[in-house]
Design a protein around this motif. Structure first.
Motif, mmCIF file in Angstrom:
data_model
loop_
_atom_site.group_PDB
_atom_site.id
_atom_site.type_symbol
_atom_site.label_atom_id
_atom_site.label_comp_id
_atom_site.label_asym_id
_atom_site.label_seq_id
_atom_site.Cartn_x
_atom_site.Cartn_y
_atom_site.Cartn_z
ATOM 1 N N LEU A 106 4.030 4.839 -6.697
ATOM 2 C CA LEU A 106 4.148 5.150 -5.276
ATOM 3 C C LEU A 106 2.787 5.248 -4.599
ATOM 4 C CD1 LEU A 106 5.923 5.932 -2.853
ATOM 5 C CD2 LEU A 106 5.896 8.298 -3.690
ATOM 6 N N PHE A 107 1.815 5.828 -5.278
ATOM 7 C CA PHE A 107 0.510 6.060 -4.669
ATOM 8 C C PHE A 107 -0.560 5.060 -5.131
ATOM 9 C CE2 PHE A 107 2.714 10.186 -4.550
ATOM 10 C CZ PHE A 107 2.668 10.422 -3.180
ATOM 11 N N ASN A 108 -0.145 4.027 -5.862
ATOM 12 C CA ASN A 108 -1.089 3.029 -6.395
ATOM 13 C C ASN A 108 -2.212 3.686 -7.202
ATOM 14 O OD1 ASN A 108 0.352 0.896 -5.323
ATOM 15 N ND2 ASN A 108 -0.831 0.843 -3.428
ATOM 16 N N LEU A 109 -1.835 4.746 -7.907
ATOM 17 C CA LEU A 109 -2.779 5.503 -8.736
ATOM 18 C C LEU A 109 -2.569 5.173 -10.208
ATOM 19 C CD1 LEU A 109 -2.791 9.232 -7.549
ATOM 20 C CD2 LEU A 109 -4.791 7.755 -7.741
ATOM 21 N N ASN A 133 0.831 -1.205 0.000
ATOM 22 C CA ASN A 133 0.000 0.000 0.000
ATOM 23 C C ASN A 133 0.867 1.257 0.000
ATOM 24 O OD1 ASN A 133 0.791 0.565 2.704
ATOM 25 N ND2 ASN A 133 -0.852 -0.711 3.514
ATOM 26 N N GLN A 134 0.213 2.418 -0.041
ATOM 27 C CA GLN A 134 0.952 3.684 -0.139
ATOM 28 C C GLN A 134 1.876 3.905 1.067
ATOM 29 O OE1 GLN A 134 -2.455 3.478 -0.440
ATOM 30 N NE2 GLN A 134 -3.207 4.803 -2.085
ATOM 31 N N LYS A 135 1.390 3.586 2.259
ATOM 32 C CA LYS A 135 2.202 3.816 3.460
ATOM 33 C C LYS A 135 3.471 2.973 3.428
ATOM 34 C CE LYS A 135 -1.362 5.262 6.756
ATOM 35 N NZ LYS A 135 -2.088 4.912 8.006
ATOM 36 N N GLU A 136 3.350 1.720 2.999
ATOM 37 C CA GLU A 136 4.524 0.834 2.939
ATOM 38 C C GLU A 136 5.530 1.333 1.905
ATOM 39 O OE1 GLU A 136 2.806 -3.587 3.975
ATOM 40 O OE2 GLU A 136 2.048 -2.615 2.154
ATOM 41 N N LYS A 137 5.026 1.809 0.786
ATOM 42 C CA LYS A 137 5.921 2.309 -0.260
ATOM 43 C C LYS A 137 6.600 3.605 0.177
ATOM 44 C CE LYS A 137 3.603 0.139 -4.203
ATOM 45 N NZ LYS A 137 2.856 0.338 -5.466
ATOM 46 N N ASN A 141 15.807 8.833 -8.753
ATOM 47 C CA ASN A 141 14.643 8.629 -7.889
ATOM 48 C C ASN A 141 14.710 7.244 -7.243
ATOM 49 O OD1 ASN A 141 13.451 11.080 -8.584
ATOM 50 N ND2 ASN A 141 12.239 10.190 -10.232
ATOM 51 N N PRO A 142 14.626 7.141 -5.919
ATOM 52 C CA PRO A 142 14.608 5.810 -5.294
ATOM 53 C C PRO A 142 13.399 4.983 -5.749
ATOM 54 C CG PRO A 142 14.153 7.545 -3.678
ATOM 55 C CD PRO A 142 14.608 8.219 -4.918
ATOM 56 N N THR A 143 12.334 5.682 -6.154
ATOM 57 C CA THR A 143 11.146 4.984 -6.647
ATOM 58 C C THR A 143 11.437 4.165 -7.894
ATOM 59 O OG1 THR A 143 10.652 7.125 -7.668
ATOM 60 C CG2 THR A 143 9.365 6.517 -5.739
ATOM 61 N N GLN A 144 12.432 4.597 -8.686
ATOM 62 C CA GLN A 144 12.651 3.960 -9.976
ATOM 63 C C GLN A 144 13.046 2.491 -9.831
ATOM 64 O OE1 GLN A 144 15.172 6.233 -12.576
ATOM 65 N NE2 GLN A 144 14.608 5.050 -14.365
ATOM 66 N N LYS A 145 14.017 2.212 -8.971
ATOM 67 C CA LYS A 145 14.440 0.825 -8.805
ATOM 68 C C LYS A 145 13.428 0.023 -7.997
ATOM 69 C CE LYS A 145 18.479 -2.021 -7.861
ATOM 70 N NZ LYS A 145 19.897 -2.059 -7.418
ATOM 71 N N LEU A 146 12.813 0.665 -7.004
ATOM 72 C CA LEU A 146 11.779 -0.017 -6.229
ATOM 73 C C LEU A 146 10.646 -0.479 -7.141
ATOM 74 C CD1 LEU A 146 11.626 2.393 -3.150
ATOM 75 C CD2 LEU A 146 12.404 0.009 -3.106
ATOM 76 N N LYS A 147 10.277 0.370 -8.074
ATOM 77 C CA LYS A 147 9.198 0.075 -9.035
ATOM 78 C C LYS A 147 9.613 -1.015 -10.008
ATOM 79 C CE LYS A 147 8.632 3.500 -11.865
ATOM 80 N NZ LYS A 147 9.389 3.070 -13.054
ATOM 81 N N SER A 202 14.476 15.785 1.717
ATOM 82 C CA SER A 202 13.326 15.950 0.817
ATOM 83 C C SER A 202 13.617 15.315 -0.534
ATOM 84 C CB SER A 202 13.006 17.431 0.615
ATOM 85 O OG SER A 202 12.753 18.077 1.842
ATOM 86 N N LEU A 203 12.536 14.920 -1.206
ATOM 87 C CA LEU A 203 12.601 14.363 -2.557
ATOM 88 C C LEU A 203 11.508 15.018 -3.393
ATOM 89 C CD1 LEU A 203 13.305 12.181 -4.769
ATOM 90 C CD2 LEU A 203 11.653 10.685 -3.599
ATOM 91 N N VAL A 204 11.883 15.541 -4.559
ATOM 92 C CA VAL A 204 10.893 16.093 -5.488
ATOM 93 C C VAL A 204 10.761 15.118 -6.651
ATOM 94 C CG1 VAL A 204 10.239 18.018 -6.981
ATOM 95 C CG2 VAL A 204 11.496 18.457 -4.848
ATOM 96 N N LEU A 205 9.543 14.606 -6.855
ATOM 97 C CA LEU A 205 9.275 13.660 -7.940
ATOM 98 C C LEU A 205 8.464 14.332 -9.036
ATOM 99 C CD1 LEU A 205 8.124 10.394 -6.084
ATOM 100 C CD2 LEU A 205 10.244 10.700 -7.352
ATOM 101 N N ASN A 206 8.902 14.171 -10.287
ATOM 102 C CA ASN A 206 8.023 14.591 -11.374
ATOM 103 C C ASN A 206 7.931 13.549 -12.479
ATOM 104 O OD1 ASN A 206 10.540 15.149 -12.643
ATOM 105 N ND2 ASN A 206 9.580 16.710 -13.921
ATOM 106 N N LYS A 207 8.473 12.356 -12.253
ATOM 107 C CA LYS A 207 8.346 11.260 -13.226
ATOM 108 C C LYS A 207 7.002 10.569 -12.989
ATOM 109 C CE LYS A 207 11.206 7.721 -15.384
ATOM 110 N NZ LYS A 207 10.215 6.664 -15.607
ATOM 111 N N LEU A 208 6.170 10.590 -14.013
ATOM 112 C CA LEU A 208 4.767 10.211 -13.830
ATOM 113 C C LEU A 208 4.585 8.761 -13.393
ATOM 114 C CD1 LEU A 208 3.105 12.077 -16.836
ATOM 115 C CD2 LEU A 208 3.355 12.841 -14.469
ATOM 116 N N ASP A 209 5.294 7.822 -14.031
ATOM 117 C CA ASP A 209 5.076 6.422 -13.651
ATOM 118 C C ASP A 209 5.602 6.129 -12.245
ATOM 119 O OD1 ASP A 209 7.577 6.843 -14.919
ATOM 120 O OD2 ASP A 209 7.854 4.716 -15.262
#
Length: 596
Positions: free
Chosen positions: A200-203, A169-173, A294-300, A188-195
């Motif tokens: 991250l938000f399961n949207l 879920n979002q909290k875990e991510k 973005n740390p989200t990139q590899k996590l994703k 802080s982290l600023v994200l602007n990569k759409l995917d």
């Protein structure tokens, strides 16, 4: 002529405002590969419709840079425009920054819309012009002034993926992301990569054709999380669930304004490749910026068990679509009227009739005979070749489903072909299967493995001017980083260790201008193999189970191991797809997957 007139109008604005060069990218504000019509400024100005290319306009110069996938297409579309084509990666061809370094003069000015230029590219442009003490203006958007009847920016409702499809879920991510930020000593982290934001938000959303994303930005600190969405995206359910995860919603159109007002504490992480230059310039005025990934990139990129199981299920359904298309094509070519567009529509409809279908994952590429030599050829009503019972047809297609994103390419024999075509096709199949069956030690990257697919073609003295494999998103972008399979890495590209759970394409090919194009693409997931005193071995698990066209195979040029690979693959195709078929379809599948 339209391109000439538009460039002339742009040059008038440049002259009025003492601008010597104007740079236009393919990107939107989020460095997306595919963009909504509103953002297709480079296409509007040049007439070139490919998904990758940069345009540089000077007082008496216009040049477009694109990669090997689009050389033939760009040559055709730029004809008569006065725009020079720069074939990126070719020997002796300079890049945009090298061109500027050589040609911009003392004190001149380069301008662009910094929202559509990555930080990495922006800094390269800075370096290119500083040697001549030239200037950069990064808040110049002349396209808005020039583009009459510009399409409106798309704004669709966003939706949340069901929990059973996500795995986390979002909290875990958010917790995973904050842990990565802490290790980098970033507050802080600023994200602007759409995917990345959607993951991250399961949207998911519908603001970019074929990519289920909503236009968005996000700012994450160790305490707070802000998500910027267009007002049209927000439903009561989206508001409620995000609020429950302590996500504060804000207006997309106020992002830059909000960015200027934030009292930053500590270091701010920005993705050098995917964050735009305007964000960087705004943040660096008030905070220490760390340029990274973005740390989200590899996590994703590393799919969890739920995502992988869903993708395996969806790929079986999608492979059934490809089987049914192959049967229809073979039984009807030369008997009913058929064109590239009508064949593509047939494939698309098969997908639309499939359970869980959301959208195509990209516009279907259906290319007959010499058109297939253009890697990303798109048929149009003005250019729609009739398909006859001869030569070969290449079709590259995919879908977005509730459960996965698919991508598959097959090349089919429709009648008489040359011995050379068969040899080329056989080498492509051999390379694809060698990579699919490859074993490698943990720590390898795509650069280590590329030769498995490319080797049989290099043995023939031919090559394809693109990578062998790209990452695949999960109900997201069909092209996903950071993982890839390629031998050539240009400046700024990242080599990434292939981790268990990553999903990649495997698509060697042959592209012979004026004659034919061949591509075979399967999708595969990285998994762990045996572990022993030599280390952890890794391997691939195939997701695509669609037949290879045996009419194009020349077994005389295949090694024994390659014949075994093909026969084993076809047994797997039958075992997995036959249970989804009617008896009549099973009989057909048994014939087209028989042993050679």
């Amino acid at each position: 002529m339209e391109s000439k007139e538009r460039i002339t109008a742009l040059r008038s604005l440049m002259k009025e405002n003492h601008i010597d060069y104007y740079f236009i990218t393919t990107s939107d504000y989020h460095n997306s590969e595919y963009v909504d019509d509103y953002f297709k400024a480079r296409e509007y100005m040049s007439g070139f419709t490919g998904s990758n290319g940069d345009l540089l306009i000077g007082a008496d110069f216009a040049g477009l840079w694109t990669d090997g996938r689009y050389f033939i297409q760009a040559e055709r579309e730029l004809e008569g425009s006065g725009i020079l084509l720069f074939r990126m990666g070719e020997e002796g061809v300079c890049g945009i920054t090298e061109y500027l370094t050589e040609h911009i003069e003392q004190g001149q000015t380069l301008a662009f819309d910094g929202r559509c230029v990555s930080i990495q590219m922006g800094k390269r442009l800075e370096k290119a012009v500083e040697k001549k003490e030239a200037h950069i203006l990064y808040e110049v958007d002349y396209i808005e002034r020039l583009w009459k009847n510009r399409p409106s920016r798309r704004a669709s409702q966003a939706f949340l993926l069901p929990h059973e499809l996500c795995g986390k879920n979002q909290k875990e991510k958010l917790e995973l992301v904050r842990t990565k930020m802490e290790k980098l000593d970033c507050s802080s982290l600023v994200l602007n990569k759409l995917d990345d934001i959607m993951w991250l938000f399961n949207l998911r959303g519908g603001d970019v054709e074929c990519n289920p994303v909503a236009l968005a930005y996000s700012i994450i600190t160790q305490k707070d999380c802000f998500l910027f969405l267009q007002k049209a995206a927000l439903t009561d359910k989206v508001k409620e669930e995000l609020a429950a995860s302590s996500v504060v919603l804000k207006d997309y159109d106020r992002f830059n304004e909000e960015l200027e007002q934030i009292p930053w504490e500590g270091r701010v992480l920005l993705d050098k490749e995917n964050s735009n230059y305007s964000i960087y310039k705004l943040v660096e005025k008030k905070a220490e910026v760390v340029l990274g990934t973005n740390p989200t990139q590899k996590l994703k990129a590393i799919k969890n068990e739920v995502e992988l199981e869903q993708m395996k299920r969806v790929y079986l359904l999608d492979s059934l679509v490809v089987c049914r298309f192959m049967r229809w094509l073979k039984e009807n070519v030369g008997k009913i009227p058929m064109t590239e567009l009508s064949a593509a529509r047939y494939m698309d409809q098969l997908r639309r009739d499939t359970e869980g279908f959301l959208d195509l994952s990209f516009p279907t590429i259906c290319a007959y005979r010499e058109n297939a030599a253009m890697m990303h050829y798109q048929a149009t009503t003005k250019q729609d070749k009739e398909i006859q019972a001869e030569g070969m047809l290449l079709i590259d297609s995919g879908g977005q489903y509730m459960g996965g994103t698919t991508d598959v390419t097959r090349t089919y024999c429709l009648g008489e072909v040359t011995a050379e075509m068969k040899d080329h096709y056989t080498a492509v199949v051999v390379g694809m299967l060698r990579l699919l069956n490859g074993k490698f030690l943990y720590g390898c990257t795509g650069r280590n493995l590329d030769i498995l697919a490319r080797g049989p073609l290099w043995d023939m003295g031919i090559d394809y001017k693109c990578g062998t494999g790209h990452g695949i998103g999960y109900i997201l972008n069909v092209h996903e980083g950071p993982q890839n399979i390629r031998w050539r890495f240009s400046e700024g590209m990242e080599e990434v260790i292939l981790e268990e759970g990553m999903v990649l394409s495997n698509e060697p090919g042959v592209y012979k201008a004026g004659s034919h194009g061949i591509r075979i693409e399967n999708i595969m997931a990285v998994k762990k193999g045996i572990k022993n005193e030599d280390g952890q071995f890794m391997e691939f698990e195939g997701l695509t189970y669609a037949p290879i066209d045996l009419q194009l195979i020349n077994p005389d040029i295949m090694e024994k191991r390659d014949i075994l690979n093909l026969n084993r693959y076809h047994r797997q195709v039958y075992e997995r797809i036959a249970p989804l078929m009617t008896e009549e379809e099973k009989n057909w599948l048994q014939e087209v997957t028989k042993e050679i």
